[in-house]
Design a protein around this motif. Structure first.
Motif, PDB file in Angstrom:
ATOM      1  N   TYR A 108       0.787  -0.752   0.094  1.00  0.00           N
ATOM      2  CA  TYR A 108      -0.206  -0.415   0.083  1.00  0.00           C
ATOM      3  C   TYR A 108       0.629   1.391   0.076  1.00  0.00           C
ATOM      4  O   TYR A 108       1.804   1.120   1.138  1.00  0.00           O
ATOM      5  N   TYR A 154      -7.739  -2.385   5.686  1.00  0.00           N
ATOM      6  CA  TYR A 154      -7.940  -2.827   4.351  1.00  0.00           C
ATOM      7  C   TYR A 154      -9.094  -2.969   2.898  1.00  0.00           C
ATOM      8  O   TYR A 154      -9.821  -3.677   4.215  1.00  0.00           O
ATOM      9  N   ASP A 157     -11.452  -2.717  -3.893  1.00  0.00           N
ATOM     10  CA  ASP A 157     -12.589  -3.159  -4.584  1.00  0.00           C
ATOM     11  C   ASP A 157     -12.592  -3.997  -5.328  1.00  0.00           C
ATOM     12  O   ASP A 157     -11.331  -4.669  -6.448  1.00  0.00           O
ATOM     13  N   GLY A 161      -8.911  -1.561  -7.118  1.00  0.00           N
ATOM     14  CA  GLY A 161      -7.736  -1.139  -5.804  1.00  0.00           C
ATOM     15  C   GLY A 161      -7.854  -0.877  -4.424  1.00  0.00           C
ATOM     16  O   GLY A 161      -8.799  -2.217  -4.228  1.00  0.00           O
ATOM     17  N   GLU A 163      -7.733   0.511  -0.388  1.00  0.00           N
ATOM     18  CA  GLU A 163      -7.526   1.667   0.244  1.00  0.00           C
ATOM     19  C   GLU A 163      -7.398   1.491   1.886  1.00  0.00           C
ATOM     20  O   GLU A 163      -8.434   0.319   2.148  1.00  0.00           O
ATOM     21  N   VAL A 165      -9.202   1.803   5.230  1.00  0.00           N
ATOM     22  CA  VAL A 165     -10.275   2.681   5.200  1.00  0.00           C
ATOM     23  C   VAL A 165     -10.133   2.700   7.149  1.00  0.00           C
ATOM     24  O   VAL A 165     -11.140   3.229   7.099  1.00  0.00           O
ATOM     25  N   ARG A 209     -18.351   2.933   3.018  1.00  0.00           N
ATOM     26  CA  ARG A 209     -17.034   3.069   4.290  1.00  0.00           C
ATOM     27  C   ARG A 209     -17.521   3.111   5.893  1.00  0.00           C
ATOM     28  O   ARG A 209     -18.651   3.541   5.761  1.00  0.00           O
TER      29      ARG A 209
END
Length: 296
Positions: A108, A154, A157, A161, A163, A165, A209
């Motif tokens: 990441y 994390y 998607d 991708g 992210e 969170v 989220r």
């Protein structure tokens, strides 16, 4: 000695006196990551220090994968494929239906992940995993190495991708969605290295989220590790003395008592009413009057 401790009368209807806790396999070093494959009639689980994933059926235990890159937690995605957290290569992978392995995440922001620990898949196909540093602290459950990232949660998607969170936990560990996926529960086992966190936090899901993160429940004795939910929204969490059943309002309802420290659990069996429990050196099972949210 009873296999159960009823704290709230509701729990008495969740367990059955003629369905005791059974030890179904033993002789391991530290078992984790149980995942049920109903279409294959088997349970997969990790024996982390021995670098292998094992397969249990009523006929016995066989090796599913060795070496396993010191795999820890597992789940299945919407297509039934195995998703695994690998301490050794600091990554999350997917085992395709043909047996090949696809890397889902291994870094990441240009840094390597720590040691992915536990993983769930949401209805939209996104993959959520925790990344504490346990697997890189020593050579026991992986390879001792440098920590390059904070211990985050994390989301990956469906397009790939990644992210971060949740970034404000000491050591995020087990995680589980409520049945309607409006809530995300995450255990923080940071008390092992910090003076404080030993609780489960709950986050409200807003537009996919997590938000908030209030303390939902504090496990005692021990800490929460792996967790699962049943169809009524009760949270079943690992603990030092067994599996604790917690109501959606945070009330401790009762305990499934296990003679070893519990690491993780999952529902499975014919009607997803069988709780499989990984605990230190053994795997246990108990039939409940509850049904889990796992896939068949």
């Amino acid at each position: 000695m009873s296999c159960f401790e009823v704290i709230d009368p509701r729990f008495g209807g969740f367990v059955m006196g003629n369905a005791p806790v059974k030890r179904i396999a033993t002789g391991f070093d530290w078992v984790e990551g149980p995942v049920w494959f109903g279409d294959a009639g088997c349970l997969l689980f990790s024996d982390i220090p021995n670098n292998r994933i094992l397969r249990w059926t009523p006929d016995g235990v066989t090796t599913f994968r060795a070496p396993s890159n010191y795999s820890n937690g597992h789940t299945r995605d919407r297509e039934g494929r195995l998703i695994s957290c690998e301490h050794g290569l600091r990554r999350v992978t997917r085992t395709e239906l043909d047996g090949s392995v696809t890397v889902i995440a291994d870094g990441y922001g240009g840094a390597r992940l720590n040691s992915p620990n536990d993983v769930v898949v949401a209805r939209d196909g996104s993959i959520w995993f925790t990344d504490p540093h346990y697997g890189i602290m020593t050579d026991y459950e992986g390879f001792k190495g440098e920590q390059e990232l904070h211990c985050n949660v994390y989301r990956v998607d469906p397009a790939g991708g990644i992210e971060a969170v949740i970034t404000d936990m000491a050591c995020p560990n087990g995680l589980a969605f409520s049945p309607d996926e409006t809530l995300l529960y995450v255990a923080d086992t940071g008390r092992m290295f910090h003076p404080d966190p030993q609780h489960i936090r709950v986050f409200e899901m807003v537009r996919g989220r997590p938000h908030g993160g209030r303390v939902f429940h504090t496990i005692s004795p021990g800490c929460a590790d792996g967790m699962r939910v049943d169809t009524e929204g009760n949270l079943w969490s690992s603990a030092r003395d067994g599996v604790h059943c917690i109501a959606p309002d945070g009330t401790l309802l009762g305990k499934v008592l296990v003679p070893e420290v519990v690491s993780n659990l999952c529902f499975g069996g014919r009607a997803k009413h069988q709780l499989f429990i990984t605990a230190t050196t053994s795997v246990y099972s108990v039939v409940l009057n509850r049904n889990g949210m796992q896939r068949p």
